[in-house]
Design a protein around this motif. Structure first.
Motif, PDB file in Angstrom:
ATOM      1  N   TYR A  84       0.806  -1.215   0.000  1.00 57.95           N
ATOM      2  CA  TYR A  84       0.000   0.000   0.000  1.00 57.95           C
ATOM      3  C   TYR A  84       0.845   1.273   0.000  1.00 57.95           C
ATOM      4  O   TYR A  84       0.337   2.357   0.223  1.00 57.95           O
ATOM      5  N   ASN A 105      -4.590   3.082   4.271  1.00 61.55           N
ATOM      6  CA  ASN A 105      -5.182   3.003   2.940  1.00 61.55           C
ATOM      7  C   ASN A 105      -6.514   2.260   3.063  1.00 61.55           C
ATOM      8  O   ASN A 105      -6.574   1.195   3.688  1.00 61.55           O
ATOM      9  N   PRO A 106      -7.589   2.795   2.493  1.00 58.85           N
ATOM     10  CA  PRO A 106      -8.908   2.155   2.617  1.00 58.85           C
ATOM     11  C   PRO A 106      -8.940   0.694   2.163  1.00 58.85           C
ATOM     12  O   PRO A 106      -9.744  -0.089   2.660  1.00 58.85           O
ATOM     13  N   GLN A 107      -8.069   0.306   1.236  1.00 59.92           N
ATOM     14  CA  GLN A 107      -8.051  -1.069   0.730  1.00 59.92           C
ATOM     15  C   GLN A 107      -7.242  -2.016   1.609  1.00 59.92           C
ATOM     16  O   GLN A 107      -7.266  -3.226   1.396  1.00 59.92           O
ATOM     17  N   ASN A 108      -6.547  -1.492   2.614  1.00 59.70           N
ATOM     18  CA  ASN A 108      -5.679  -2.310   3.450  1.00 59.70           C
ATOM     19  C   ASN A 108      -6.479  -2.908   4.616  1.00 59.70           C
ATOM     20  O   ASN A 108      -6.395  -2.474   5.761  1.00 59.70           O
ATOM     21  N   ALA A 109      -7.265  -3.934   4.295  1.00 57.01           N
ATOM     22  CA  ALA A 109      -8.141  -4.564   5.293  1.00 57.01           C
ATOM     23  C   ALA A 109      -7.375  -5.114   6.501  1.00 57.01           C
ATOM     24  O   ALA A 109      -7.838  -4.958   7.632  1.00 57.01           O
TER      25      ALA A 109
END
Length: 143
Positions: free
Chosen positions: A3, A101-105
């Protein structure tokens, strides 16, 4: 580094190290190395980092980054909890954030496990960023 936009060059790495050392001098805290107790093998890094101008104000971030081979072993959560306890307990900071980062679950789950809640999404340095935050209320135990 999935990320991050890219890995740092040698020159950028040297500047990053200077920035970390300056943070210790200015604020008394920074990033710490995470190692295995038995072997002292490097696992990653975690610590408290002063972040300037996060949506108009300075914030102290719990930052964490573990080597991929040590993902899902609980190291990020354990280290982030220790940073939370140190920041809120010893340093008596009013709040802590994590910028993710919003995609970094996986990182979002770590933030939630240490008692942080999603406060807002902002544009930080041209990238969408989730701001997770805690003031320590609702956290089970501060050591």
């Amino acid at each position: 580094m999935q990320y991050y936009s890219r890995t740092k060059t040698r020159k950028e790495t040297a500047a990053w190290l200077r920035w970390n050392m300056d943070d210790y001098a200015r604020h008394g805290f920074g990033l710490w190395v995470v190692t295995l107790k038995g072997t002292r093998e490097f696992v990653g890094q975690c610590g408290l980092v002063m972040q300037a101008d996060i949506d108009g104000k300075d914030e102290v971030e719990i930052g964490y980054l573990m080597l991929r081979r040590h993902w899902n072993e609980g190291f990020a959560t354990e280290a982030a909890c220790a940073c939370r306890d140190y920041g809120l307990g010893q340093l008596r900071l009013a709040r802590l954030v994590s910028l993710i980062n919003p995609q970094n679950a996986p990182s979002r789950r770590v933030a939630e496990k240490v008692g942080m809640s999603l406060e807002k999404e902002i544009n930080l340095k041209g990238r969408p960023t989730c701001v997770y935050a805690t003031d320590g209320s609702g956290v089970v135990a501060l050591h």
